[in-house]
Design an enzyme around this catalytic site. Structure first.
Site, PDB file in Angstrom:
ATOM      1  N   LYS A 198     -21.268 -10.392 -10.995  1.00 34.15           N
ATOM      2  CA  LYS A 198     -22.115 -11.587 -11.049  1.00 34.15           C
ATOM      3  C   LYS A 198     -22.012 -12.468  -9.814  1.00 34.15           C
ATOM      4  CE  LYS A 198     -22.227 -12.208 -16.005  1.00 34.15           C
ATOM      5  NZ  LYS A 198     -21.773 -13.057 -17.108  1.00 34.15           N
ATOM      6  N   GLY A 355      -8.586  -7.765  -8.698  1.00 32.90           N
ATOM      7  CA  GLY A 355      -8.205  -6.736  -9.668  1.00 32.90           C
ATOM      8  C   GLY A 355      -9.043  -5.475  -9.602  1.00 32.90           C
ATOM      9  N   GLY A 378      -6.190 -14.113  -8.718  1.00 34.59           N
ATOM     10  CA  GLY A 378      -6.724 -15.475  -8.600  1.00 34.59           C
ATOM     11  C   GLY A 378      -6.402 -16.149  -7.274  1.00 34.59           C
TER      12      GLY A 378
HETATM   13  P1  AMP Z   1     -16.092  -8.509 -10.651  1.00 37.14           P
HETATM   14  O1  AMP Z   1     -15.011  -8.666 -11.679  1.00 37.14           O
HETATM   15  O2  AMP Z   1     -17.041  -9.644 -10.571  1.00 37.14           O
HETATM   16  O3  AMP Z   1     -15.553  -8.075  -9.287  1.00 37.14           O
HETATM   17  O4  AMP Z   1     -17.011  -7.319 -11.176  1.00 37.14           O
HETATM   18  C1  AMP Z   1     -16.562  -6.008 -11.254  1.00 37.14           C
HETATM   19  C2  AMP Z   1     -17.410  -5.264 -12.229  1.00 37.14           C
HETATM   20  O5  AMP Z   1     -18.745  -5.207 -11.788  1.00 37.14           O
HETATM   21  C3  AMP Z   1     -16.970  -3.838 -12.406  1.00 37.14           C
HETATM   22  O6  AMP Z   1     -16.531  -3.687 -13.742  1.00 37.14           O
HETATM   23  C4  AMP Z   1     -18.215  -3.025 -12.135  1.00 37.14           C
HETATM   24  O7  AMP Z   1     -18.395  -1.978 -13.045  1.00 37.14           O
HETATM   25  C5  AMP Z   1     -19.324  -4.032 -12.305  1.00 37.14           C
HETATM   26  N1  AMP Z   1     -20.543  -3.655 -11.556  1.00 37.14           N
HETATM   27  C6  AMP Z   1     -20.665  -3.413 -10.260  1.00 37.14           C
HETATM   28  N2  AMP Z   1     -21.918  -3.064  -9.946  1.00 37.14           N
HETATM   29  C7  AMP Z   1     -22.649  -3.080 -11.076  1.00 37.14           C
HETATM   30  C8  AMP Z   1     -24.018  -2.823 -11.402  1.00 37.14           C
HETATM   31  N3  AMP Z   1     -24.900  -2.470 -10.450  1.00 37.14           N
HETATM   32  N4  AMP Z   1     -24.407  -2.963 -12.683  1.00 37.14           N
HETATM   33  C9  AMP Z   1     -23.515  -3.307 -13.629  1.00 37.14           C
HETATM   34  N5  AMP Z   1     -22.201  -3.577 -13.391  1.00 37.14           N
HETATM   35  C10 AMP Z   1     -21.764  -3.455 -12.131  1.00 37.14           C
END
Ligand code: AMP
Length: 398
Positions: A198, A355, A378
């Site tokens: 996100k 992570g 963090g």
């Molecule tokens: P974050 O914790 O914000 O670094 O998000 C990591 C997560 O984003 C991981 O679990 C990935 O599987 C997910 N992710 C990355 N790219 C996509 C995508 N195109 N659609 C859905 N989930 C995603």
């Protein structure tokens, strides 16, 4: 950042030294299941003990929420710590009060004492002055080796540093040296790769990076929001469509700061988010209505690699695709392997953290081939956001 003090600035022989470590290891049925954090803490503790210091180790373990409990006792850490240090480790069943005071007084030069969990006292996280004074009274000097807790202004991470001569331990020093080399005085051009699910969780981070790096790669689910903001058809991809204005602001700020943004030009899409579905690669701005973007495509990988080859420094947080679900790990692995190979060739200084990023680099089998991989979570993210970390600020001599 002005220079922080290190062990080289302290004369420790015969002195009692409080050392804040992060011994918050995974444990099952009272046994440590992964001693990595304990082993990594050993360097500083061995050096201090070898120089004749009387070493008093502080840590938190789990979330006991201010209550004493067997479940969160640090006693099971004594044996693994003794093994890592190759010497006996004493234990006191409290981190302040008569138990801790007597145990600290009984120490001889070179001895090591582990105190009970700091978080059995609510005053630790509250940075309460009476508690902080009691901790400081145990010792002559303070060393902080817990970068992962440095974004918190707790008694043991910040308060004590103001009451005793304070310095960074070797682990903290290595982390800070690499982070400074990556973003504060980097060799340019600098590339940042930011991925993950996100935009909303990484706004501060993106805002800080566009002002500091020369190329910013945006991948993962968050790239979909940027593509949408530029008018692309993104089908049923994960995106925060209500954040389109914010995404356009970030792109505008990047233009002002001469930061080149690399968004996906092609995408690996599927009708369903599951392992090994039917996939196809399409232009990132023309995703069919019934499909979602789950990874970046081959053209995007090639574009990232071509830019990376022109860069001298890389900072990476967040996967380029949904890497836990095959085959959507491909881009993350391909780019990670290229970064590792440039690092091995000494053409790139590469720093990664967070992570999911550590797990993604492990999936690519390159986590030991980057210049530095931070496991701090963090604290690493707050540093990427450009925030002052209270535990680090307290180590800079006034
Ligand atoms: P974050 O914790 O914000 O670094 O998000 C990591 C997560 O984003 C991981 O679990 C990935 O599987 C997910 N992710 C990355 N790219 C996509 C995508 N195109 N659609 C859905 N989930 C995603």
């Amino acid at each position: 950042m002005p220079k922080f003090s290190t062990l080289d600035d302290l004369s420790v022989a015969g002195k009692r030294v409080l050392v804040r470590c992060d011994l918050n290891v995974p444990m099952k049925d009272g046994r440590v299941t992964d001693a990595t954090r304990i082993e990594r803490s050993a360097e500083t503790l061995k050096e201090l003990s070898g120089k004749g210091a009387r070493v008093i180790v502080l840590s938190h373990f789990g979330r006991p929420k201010g209550k004493r409990s067997a479940e969160f006792s640090q006693k099971p850490l004594v044996e693994p710590l003794a093994q890592a240090l190759g010497r006996r480790v004493a234990f006191a069943e409290d981190c302040i009060g008569p138990e801790a005071e007597q145990a600290a007084k009984a120490l001889k030069d070179g001895d090591v004492l582990l105190l009970e969990n700091l978080r059995f006292h609510n005053e630790e996280e509250a940075n309460e002055s009476g508690f902080t004074r009691q901790l400081a009274a145990l010792a002559d000097l303070y060393v902080n080796d817990a970068f992962s807790a440095a974004h918190r202004a707790h008694a043991s991470t910040e308060g004590v540093a103001h009451l005793l001569p304070a310095a960074a331990g070797r682990l903290m020093q290595a982390e800070l040296d690499h982070l400074q080399a990556a973003l504060e005085n980097p060799k340019r051009p600098v590339m940042a790769i930011v991925g993950g699910a996100k935009v909303s969780t990484k706004l501060d981070l993106l805002g800080n990076l566009v002002g500091k790096v020369d190329r910013l790669v945006i991948g993962g689910g968050m790239a979909n929001t940027f593509l949408f903001a530029q008018g692309a058809e993104i089908g049923k991809s994960l995106a925060e469509r209500e954040m389109a204005d914010t995404a356009r602001d970030i792109l505008g700020k990047a233009r002002e700061r001469n930061c080149k943004i690399l968004l996906p030009v092609d995408a690996v899409v599927a009708a369903e988010f599951k392992a090994n579905p039917l996939v196809e690669t399409v232009a990132a701005n023309a995703v069919p209505n019934n499909k979602m973007i789950l990874d970046v495509g081959a053209k995007t990988i090639a574009a990232i690699v071509a830019e990376m080859k022109k860069c001298k420094t890389l900072v990476w947080n967040g996967p380029l695709g949904a890497f836990e679900t095959p085959p959507f790990e491909r881009a993350t692995i391909a780019v990670a392997q290229e970064a590792a190979s440039l690092t091995r060739a000494k053409a790139l200084l590469s720093v990664a953290g967070g992570g999911d990023t550590v797990a993604a680099l492990a999936a690519a089998a390159v986590e030991d081939q980057f210049s530095y991989v931070s496991t701090a979570g963090g604290a690493f993210l707050e540093w990427l956001e450009g925030k002052e970390l209270p535990g680090v600020a307290a180590l800079i001599p006034k």
